[in-house]
Design a protein around this motif. Structure first.
Motif, short mmCIF file in Angstrom:
data_model
loop_
_atom_site.label_atom_id
_atom_site.label_comp_id
_atom_site.label_asym_id
_atom_site.label_seq_id
_atom_site.Cartn_x
_atom_site.Cartn_y
_atom_site.Cartn_z
N ALA A 107 -34.88 51.04 -6.98
CA ALA A 107 -35.26 50.89 -5.58
C ALA A 107 -34.23 50.08 -4.81
O ALA A 107 -33.87 50.41 -3.67
CB ALA A 107 -36.63 50.24 -5.49
N LYS A 108 -33.76 49.00 -5.43
CA LYS A 108 -32.77 48.15 -4.77
C LYS A 108 -31.50 48.93 -4.46
O LYS A 108 -30.94 48.86 -3.35
CB LYS A 108 -32.45 46.95 -5.66
CG LYS A 108 -31.59 45.87 -5.00
CD LYS A 108 -31.50 44.65 -5.91
CE LYS A 108 -30.84 43.47 -5.20
NZ LYS A 108 -29.47 43.73 -4.76
N ILE A 109 -31.04 49.71 -5.43
CA ILE A 109 -29.83 50.52 -5.24
C ILE A 109 -30.05 51.56 -4.16
O ILE A 109 -29.19 51.77 -3.28
CB ILE A 109 -29.45 51.18 -6.58
CG1 ILE A 109 -28.97 50.13 -7.58
CG2 ILE A 109 -28.36 52.24 -6.36
CD1 ILE A 109 -28.81 50.65 -8.99
N ILE A 110 -31.19 52.23 -4.20
CA ILE A 110 -31.48 53.28 -3.22
C ILE A 110 -31.55 52.73 -1.81
O ILE A 110 -30.95 53.27 -0.87
CB ILE A 110 -32.81 53.99 -3.58
CG1 ILE A 110 -32.65 54.76 -4.90
CG2 ILE A 110 -33.26 54.93 -2.46
CD1 ILE A 110 -33.96 55.12 -5.56
N HIS A 111 -32.25 51.63 -1.63
CA HIS A 111 -32.43 51.07 -0.29
C HIS A 111 -31.15 50.45 0.26
O HIS A 111 -30.94 50.44 1.49
CB HIS A 111 -33.55 50.03 -0.32
CG HIS A 111 -34.89 50.62 -0.58
ND1 HIS A 111 -35.90 49.95 -1.25
CD2 HIS A 111 -35.42 51.84 -0.29
CE1 HIS A 111 -36.97 50.72 -1.34
NE2 HIS A 111 -36.69 51.86 -0.77
N GLU A 112 -30.30 49.95 -0.60
CA GLU A 112 -29.05 49.34 -0.15
C GLU A 112 -27.95 50.37 0.13
O GLU A 112 -27.00 50.07 0.85
CB GLU A 112 -28.53 48.34 -1.19
CG GLU A 112 -29.35 47.06 -1.27
CD GLU A 112 -28.81 46.09 -2.32
OE1 GLU A 112 -27.88 46.48 -3.07
OE2 GLU A 112 -29.32 44.95 -2.39
#
Length: 382
Positions: free
Chosen positions: A161-166
C-alpha cells in the motif's frame, strides 16, 4: 465426518443461523419501505452495517452488502476501472489471485486495458520491488489478495500500500476473503488498502453473503442498476437477514481471532513436522511464514483426487487446492506459479481449519493419512 475443508466453506455457527431465522421471522419488511415495519428493518440493517464498519475501522456509508466474495471482487475491479478511465487503463494484480479477480481483469483487455501479473516466489509471495517497477502513471487499480486460498501465502499488503500510494494514483484493493477473522485487516493503518472484500460463508456465516468496504469516498460506478439501494451502488432489495447474520459472524470471528489463530498455528506446526516424516514423498506448499489455518502439500506421483477419495473413505474431508478449481482437470494456476517439480503437480492436498475443529480431528487425520500412504505408497519413509 472430520471436516478439514474450511477454506472452501465453513459450517455456520448456530448463533448465526438463529440470528438469520429471528430476523426473517420478525423483520421481514423491505428496508426501503417508509412504513413502520420497513423503518424497523432498515434500522437493523444500519446497525449491522455499523458493526462491520467498526470492525474495519471505516464509516458506515463505506460498507456495502453483496452476495459474496466473487461479486465483491468483480465490483472492485469493474467499478473502479470503469469509473476512472480518465486516470488510465493499466491494472496490476498477481499470478495467484482468485479466479474472480483474474478472469475479471482479463476480460477488461477487450476494452483496451493492460494487465500486469506479478510473479511469486517459492512461498507464493510477491516481490515489492517488482510491484514498484510495474507501477505507472496510468495505473488505475492494483488488486492483491491478503491470504492465498490455496496455499495460505500472506502478501505484504501494508508495505505494498505504501509503495502504491507513493508512486501512483491507483486504488489498492485487497481480497480479504481468506484473511478476515484470521489476521488483522482493515483501514486502521494509514498505509493500508483502499478497498477490502469479504465473504460471509468463509467465517462461519451464510452462503450468498459478502461485503465490499472502502477507506473513504471513492470514484466507483455500480454493477447493478435499479432502485438505488446501498448508496446507489448496488441496486436491489437488501437481504436484511443475511446482512445481520454476516455482521454476527464477523463479530464472532474477530472476537475469537486470537484464540483461533493460536489453535490453528499449533495444528499447522504439528502437521508440518508430521509430514516431514514421509521424506521425499511430500512436497510442502505451505510453510511457517504462511497463514496458520491453511496447510497445502503434495504427494509425489499421486493424483489429488485419489488421495481425497482414500481419506474420505476414512471419514476425513479435505480438498485439492481450491474448491473453484478442484473439479477441473488442469493444474491449478497457483501451483503452476510456484514452479514445483512435475512429479508433485497433480497430488496437491489442502487442509484448512475452522473454529469447529478440535485436537482430535488433527490426530485422526494423521492416523488416516499414515494408513493411506502405506496403502498407496508403501511403508512410511524413515
Amino acid at each position: 465426518m472430520i471436516y478439514l475443508d474450511n477454506s472452501a466453506t465453513t459450517k455456520p455457527h448456530k448463533e448465526v443461523l438463529n440470528t438469520f431465522l429471528q430476523v426473517n421471522e420478525s423483520y421481514y419488511a423491505n428496508p426501503s419501505s417508509i412504513h413502520e415495519a420497513g423503518v424497523e428493518a432498515n434500522a437493523l440493517l444500519d446497525r449491522a452495517r455499523g458493526q462491520i464498519a467498526d470492525l474495519l475501522h471505516t464509516e458506515n456509508q463505506y460498507v456495502l452488502f453483496t452476495a459474496g466474495g466473487t461479486e465483491s471482487n468483480n465490483f472492485a475491479v469493474f467499478g473502479i476501472t470503469k469509473a476512472n478511465t480518465h486516470k488510465g487503463k493499466h491494472i496490476i494484480t498477481t499470478e495467484v489471485e482468485h479466479p474472480s479477480i483474474i478472469e475479471a481483469v482479463k476480460s477488461l483487455r477487450n476494452d483496451g486495458y493492460e494487465v500486469d501479473f506479478l510473479k511469486v516466489d517459492e512461498n507464493g509471495v510477491i516481490s515489492l520491488e517488482e510491484l514498484q517497477t510495474k507501477l505507472r502513471k496510468d495505473t488505475v487499480l492494483v488488486s492483491i489478495m491478503h491470504v492465498n486460498n490455496e496455499i495460505g501465502a500472506i502478501q505484504p499488503i501494508n508495505e505494498a500500500a505504501k509503495i502504491i500510494h507513493e508512486n501512483s494514483r491507483a486504488a489498492f484493493h485487497v481480497d480479504a476473503v481468506q484473511s478476515f477473522g484470521k489476521l488483522p485487516i482493515g483501514f486502521k493503518d494509514e498505509e493500508g488498502p483502499d478497498i477490502i472484500t469479504i465473504s460471509g460463508h468463509k467465517i462461519h456465516g451464510l452462503k450468498g453473503s459478502g461485503i465490499i468496504a472502502f477507506r473513504k469516498k471513492m470514484n466507483i460506478i455500480p454493477l447493478l442498476l435499479g432502485g438505488g439501494q446501498e448508496q446507489g451502488l448496488r441496486s436491489g432489495t437488501v437481504a436484511v437477514p443475511l446482512a445481520v447474520a454476516t455482521a454476527k459472524a464477523a463479530r464472532i470471528a474477530c472476537e475469537n481471532m486470537g484464540k483461533s489463530t493460536r489453535k490453528y498455528r499449533k495444528w499447522h506446526n504439528d502437521l508440518l513436522e508430521f509430514l516431514t516424516e514421509f521424506g521425499e514423498n511430500i512436497h510442502l506448499l505451505s510453510g511457517k511464514p504462511g497463514a496458520a489455518h491453511i496447510l497445502s502439500f503434495s504427494v509425489k506421483d499421486l493424483k489429488g483426487e485419489i488421495l481425497i477419495n482414500a481419506l474420505q473413505k476414512r471419514g476425513i474431508i479435505v480438498s485439492t487446492s481450491s474448491a473453484c478449481s478442484s473439479k477441473q482437470k488442469k493444474t491449478s494456476h497457483v501451483v503452476e506459479a510456484l514452479n514445483i517439480h512435475s512429479n508433485f503437480k497433480k497430488g496437491v492436498i489442502r487442509l484448512s481449519f475452522g473454529e469447529l475443529n478440535t485436537d482430535e480431528d488433527i490426530l485422526e487425520f494423521k492416523k488416516a493419512f499414515t494408513d493411506v500412504m502405506k496403502e498407496l505408497k508403501g511403508d512410511k519413509s524413515q
